[in-house]
Design a protein around this motif. Sequence first.
Motif, PDB file in Angstrom:
ATOM      1  N   SER A 117       0.857  -1.184   0.000  1.00  6.96           N
ATOM      2  CA  SER A 117       0.000   0.000   0.000  1.00  6.96           C
ATOM      3  C   SER A 117       0.891   1.232   0.000  1.00  6.96           C
ATOM      4  O   SER A 117       2.030   1.178   0.471  1.00  6.96           O
ATOM      5  CB  SER A 117      -0.914   0.001   1.235  1.00  6.96           C
ATOM      6  OG  SER A 117      -1.752   1.131   1.248  1.00  6.96           O
ATOM      7  N   PRO A 205      -3.127  -0.216  -3.561  1.00  7.71           N
ATOM      8  CA  PRO A 205      -3.935   0.790  -2.867  1.00  7.71           C
ATOM      9  C   PRO A 205      -3.116   2.046  -2.605  1.00  7.71           C
ATOM     10  O   PRO A 205      -1.972   1.964  -2.146  1.00  7.71           O
ATOM     11  CB  PRO A 205      -4.328   0.095  -1.561  1.00  7.71           C
ATOM     12  CG  PRO A 205      -4.248  -1.363  -1.867  1.00  7.71           C
ATOM     13  CD  PRO A 205      -3.109  -1.513  -2.836  1.00  7.71           C
ATOM     14  N   THR A 207      -3.223   6.300  -1.321  1.00 13.47           N
ATOM     15  CA  THR A 207      -3.811   7.546  -0.830  1.00 13.47           C
ATOM     16  C   THR A 207      -2.794   8.654  -1.052  1.00 13.47           C
ATOM     17  O   THR A 207      -1.608   8.475  -0.748  1.00 13.47           O
ATOM     18  CB  THR A 207      -4.162   7.462   0.658  1.00 13.47           C
ATOM     19  OG1 THR A 207      -5.109   6.411   0.860  1.00 13.47           O
ATOM     20  CG2 THR A 207      -4.772   8.770   1.147  1.00 13.47           C
ATOM     21  N   GLU A 262      -5.764  -0.782   4.262  1.00 14.07           N
ATOM     22  CA  GLU A 262      -6.120  -1.139   2.894  1.00 14.07           C
ATOM     23  C   GLU A 262      -5.079  -2.022   2.209  1.00 14.07           C
ATOM     24  O   GLU A 262      -5.270  -2.434   1.069  1.00 14.07           O
ATOM     25  CB  GLU A 262      -6.306   0.143   2.073  1.00 14.07           C
ATOM     26  CG  GLU A 262      -7.516   0.990   2.506  1.00 14.07           C
ATOM     27  CD  GLU A 262      -7.538   2.345   1.826  1.00 14.07           C
ATOM     28  OE1 GLU A 262      -6.583   2.644   1.054  1.00 14.07           O
ATOM     29  OE2 GLU A 262      -8.498   3.085   2.027  1.00 14.07           O
ATOM     30  N   ARG A 264      -2.812  -4.833   0.688  1.00 11.92           N
ATOM     31  CA  ARG A 264      -3.175  -6.163   0.171  1.00 11.92           C
ATOM     32  C   ARG A 264      -1.947  -6.875  -0.402  1.00 11.92           C
ATOM     33  O   ARG A 264      -0.918  -6.303  -0.575  1.00 11.92           O
ATOM     34  CB  ARG A 264      -4.248  -6.017  -0.930  1.00 11.92           C
ATOM     35  CG  ARG A 264      -3.831  -5.248  -2.162  1.00 11.92           C
ATOM     36  CD  ARG A 264      -4.885  -5.380  -3.242  1.00 11.92           C
ATOM     37  NE  ARG A 264      -4.423  -4.842  -4.508  1.00 11.92           N
ATOM     38  CZ  ARG A 264      -4.895  -3.751  -5.088  1.00 11.92           C
ATOM     39  NH1 ARG A 264      -5.881  -3.091  -4.514  1.00 11.92           N
ATOM     40  NH2 ARG A 264      -4.421  -3.351  -6.260  1.00 11.92           N
TER      41      ARG A 264
END
Length: 264
Positions: A117, A205, A207, A262, A264
């Motif tokens: 992530s 993922p 952000t 989040e 993975r």
Amino acid sequence: MDVMVSVKDGELWSHDSGEPSGTGGGSLPLVLLHPGVGDSRVWDGILPRLTERYRVIRYDARGYGRSPAPTAPFSLVEDLIAVLDHYGVGRAVLAASSMGGATAISLALRDPARVASLALIVPGITGADDLLPPEFMAEVGRRAQAGDIDGIVTMMRRVSGAAGTGDDPEVTALLKAVVPAWFAVHPHHVPDPPAYDRLGELDVPCTLVIGERDQPEVVQLNETMAQRIPGCRVVRLAHSDHFPTLREPDAVLDVILEAYAEAR
């Protein structure tokens, strides 16, 4: 534990917090990558709240903080890989600011299996146009030749630290520490391959944090990056410039916790 990690033609200061008590070991490590406007101390305000949850690894890039200046050509992403290999980390969550963000993206494109992530804090990116105008950089060069470090710090504070007030002691201290590093590192730094036009290939993922009071060119770049990264979640911080970990540490902490959730 503080450790000097061997890298190609050099070494890096690093710190591994180890597994938090009660976790039983084996959790996904969190790796923190600092910006070019500071060293790994930019994470100090939120570090205790991260290490109580996760195994956290951070390090100073060459010439920054407690890491010696480079003496030969080097790559930031290859240094990151060397740190991960040293600690036996096959896969990690990366929380990365500015220059560190560019390195994290480079690794996610080069070896996606190693990135679970991404939490990108006002990230940089290889392959994009320079964000500081030529006349600004020329003035920095003139001041550097004159040994005017304080003058360069004042210039950078206006550009990158616009949310600060007064003498802004934390930002001033970070910049005073890293400005000499810029000139020591520049002759040896080999940029990693361009990533800007490959952001659509990211499959992790992600952000991305935008500091609303950051340099306008950085804000625009970060907005475009977020649009290009598939499924990227954007967090806009109204009171942050290029130092979100100092300006809004709780918000940055929340971003990292969510990015970790989040993974993975």
